[in-house]
Write a protein that holds these residues in place. Structure first.
Motif, PDB file in Angstrom:
ATOM      1  N   VAL A  83       0.845  -1.200   0.000  1.00 11.97           N
ATOM      2  CA  VAL A  83       0.000   0.000   0.000  1.00 11.97           C
ATOM      3  C   VAL A  83       0.878   1.246   0.000  1.00 11.97           C
ATOM      4  CG1 VAL A  83      -1.622   1.356   1.404  1.00 11.97           C
ATOM      5  CG2 VAL A  83      -2.016  -1.091   1.048  1.00 11.97           C
ATOM      6  N   MET A  84       1.932   1.234   0.815  1.00 14.22           N
ATOM      7  CA  MET A  84       2.822   2.395   0.885  1.00 14.22           C
ATOM      8  C   MET A  84       3.533   2.653  -0.440  1.00 14.22           C
ATOM      9  SD  MET A  84       2.373   3.517   3.933  1.00 14.22           S
ATOM     10  CE  MET A  84       3.730   4.565   4.352  1.00 14.22           C
ATOM     11  N   ALA A  85       3.799   1.610  -1.200  1.00 22.80           N
ATOM     12  CA  ALA A  85       4.499   1.753  -2.482  1.00 22.80           C
ATOM     13  C   ALA A  85       3.562   2.046  -3.643  1.00 22.80           C
ATOM     14  CB  ALA A  85       5.287   0.473  -2.783  1.00 22.80           C
ATOM     15  N   ASP A  86       2.284   1.914  -3.435  1.00 18.10           N
ATOM     16  CA  ASP A  86       1.298   2.094  -4.507  1.00 18.10           C
ATOM     17  C   ASP A  86       1.082   3.580  -4.784  1.00 18.10           C
ATOM     18  OD1 ASP A  86      -0.972   2.252  -6.147  1.00 18.10           O
ATOM     19  OD2 ASP A  86      -1.978   0.601  -5.121  1.00 18.10           O
ATOM     20  N   PRO A  87       1.406   4.063  -5.979  1.00 14.27           N
ATOM     21  CA  PRO A  87       1.244   5.486  -6.279  1.00 14.27           C
ATOM     22  C   PRO A  87      -0.217   5.930  -6.336  1.00 14.27           C
ATOM     23  CG  PRO A  87       1.974   4.295  -8.235  1.00 14.27           C
ATOM     24  CD  PRO A  87       1.993   3.318  -7.098  1.00 14.27           C
ATOM     25  N   SER A  88      -1.149   4.992  -6.428  1.00 11.77           N
ATOM     26  CA  SER A  88      -2.557   5.377  -6.484  1.00 11.77           C
ATOM     27  C   SER A  88      -3.161   5.602  -5.096  1.00 11.77           C
ATOM     28  CB  SER A  88      -3.382   4.319  -7.233  1.00 11.77           C
ATOM     29  OG  SER A  88      -3.480   3.124  -6.478  1.00 11.77           O
ATOM     30  N   VAL A  89      -2.432   5.208  -4.050  1.00 12.17           N
ATOM     31  CA  VAL A  89      -2.915   5.409  -2.682  1.00 12.17           C
ATOM     32  C   VAL A  89      -2.605   6.840  -2.270  1.00 12.17           C
ATOM     33  CG1 VAL A  89      -2.677   4.688  -0.284  1.00 12.17           C
ATOM     34  CG2 VAL A  89      -2.679   2.975  -2.105  1.00 12.17           C
ATOM     35  N   ARG A  90      -3.599   7.516  -1.740  1.00 14.52           N
ATOM     36  CA  ARG A  90      -3.449   8.920  -1.357  1.00 14.52           C
ATOM     37  C   ARG A  90      -2.467   9.087  -0.202  1.00 14.52           C
ATOM     38  NH1 ARG A  90      -8.927   8.036  -2.250  1.00 14.52           N
ATOM     39  NH2 ARG A  90      -9.766   9.179  -4.013  1.00 14.52           N
ATOM     40  N   ASP A  91      -1.764  10.218  -0.228  1.00 16.75           N
ATOM     41  CA  ASP A  91      -0.769  10.523   0.804  1.00 16.75           C
ATOM     42  C   ASP A  91      -1.338  10.508   2.219  1.00 16.75           C
ATOM     43  OD1 ASP A  91       1.333  10.638  -0.972  1.00 16.75           O
ATOM     44  OD2 ASP A  91       1.228  12.820  -1.209  1.00 16.75           O
ATOM     45  N   PRO A  92      -2.565  11.009   2.470  1.00 17.45           N
ATOM     46  CA  PRO A  92      -3.079  10.947   3.847  1.00 17.45           C
ATOM     47  C   PRO A  92      -3.181   9.515   4.383  1.00 17.45           C
ATOM     48  CG  PRO A  92      -4.362  12.516   2.579  1.00 17.45           C
ATOM     49  CD  PRO A  92      -3.453  11.801   1.610  1.00 17.45           C
ATOM     50  N   VAL A  93      -3.511   8.568   3.529  1.00 17.08           N
ATOM     51  CA  VAL A  93      -3.586   7.166   3.958  1.00 17.08           C
ATOM     52  C   VAL A  93      -2.190   6.666   4.310  1.00 17.08           C
ATOM     53  CG1 VAL A  93      -4.152   4.807   3.248  1.00 17.08           C
ATOM     54  CG2 VAL A  93      -5.640   6.714   2.590  1.00 17.08           C
ATOM     55  N   LYS A  94      -1.217   7.017   3.496  1.00 17.19           N
ATOM     56  CA  LYS A  94       0.156   6.602   3.763  1.00 17.19           C
ATOM     57  C   LYS A  94       0.682   7.226   5.055  1.00 17.19           C
ATOM     58  CE  LYS A  94       1.271   5.785  -1.074  1.00 17.19           C
ATOM     59  NZ  LYS A  94       2.131   6.112  -2.206  1.00 17.19           N
ATOM     60  N   ARG A  95       0.371   8.506   5.277  1.00 18.18           N
ATOM     61  CA  ARG A  95       0.797   9.159   6.520  1.00 18.18           C
ATOM     62  C   ARG A  95       0.161   8.469   7.724  1.00 18.18           C
ATOM     63  NH1 ARG A  95       0.406  13.888   3.505  1.00 18.18           N
ATOM     64  NH2 ARG A  95      -1.694  14.308   4.266  1.00 18.18           N
ATOM     65  N   PHE A  96      -1.151   8.182   7.607  1.00 26.33           N
ATOM     66  CA  PHE A  96      -1.846   7.503   8.695  1.00 26.33           C
ATOM     67  C   PHE A  96      -1.179   6.163   9.002  1.00 26.33           C
ATOM     68  CE2 PHE A  96      -4.781   4.253  10.052  1.00 26.33           C
ATOM     69  CZ  PHE A  96      -5.185   4.787  11.266  1.00 26.33           C
ATOM     70  N   LEU A  97      -0.927   5.357   7.970  1.00 32.85           N
ATOM     71  CA  LEU A  97      -0.314   4.047   8.177  1.00 32.85           C
ATOM     72  C   LEU A  97       1.082   4.164   8.776  1.00 32.85           C
ATOM     73  CD1 LEU A  97      -1.390   2.060   5.005  1.00 32.85           C
ATOM     74  CD2 LEU A  97      -2.023   1.588   7.374  1.00 32.85           C
ATOM     75  N   ARG A  98       1.856   5.118   8.273  1.00 32.35           N
ATOM     76  CA  ARG A  98       3.223   5.318   8.772  1.00 32.35           C
ATOM     77  C   ARG A  98       3.202   5.601  10.279  1.00 32.35           C
ATOM     78  NH1 ARG A  98       5.092   7.369   4.336  1.00 32.35           N
ATOM     79  NH2 ARG A  98       4.079   9.367   4.610  1.00 32.35           N
TER      80      ARG A  98
END
Length: 77
Positions: free
Chosen positions: A23-38
């Protein structure tokens, strides 16, 4: 072993970590989701999961309220 929440077998941590990495590597996943997961993976897992579930319920209700009954089929929960 089965999950107590009825979601089926408990996955190995390696499988979950790999899914998160994908999910973190997927460019289609929005940055807010990546920040939340991180941030979430650094926290206590039970607290992070409970907070995410609460946020998901509230945001789902908000989206349904905004869309109204006609648009309720558009919300993916």
């Amino acid at each position: 072993m089965s999950a107590p929440d009825g979601l089926g077998p408990v996955p190995a941590i390696e499988a979950v970590e790999a899914e998160i990495a994908a999910v973190m590597a997927d460019p289609s996943v929005r940055d807010p989701v990546k920040r939340f997961l991180r941030e979430a993976v650094q926290r206590d897992p039970l607290d992070a999961a409970a907070d995410a579930a609460l946020a998901a319920r509230l945001l789902d209700r908000r989206a349904r309220s905004i869309l109204g009954e006609a648009g309720s089929d558009l919300v993916p929960f």
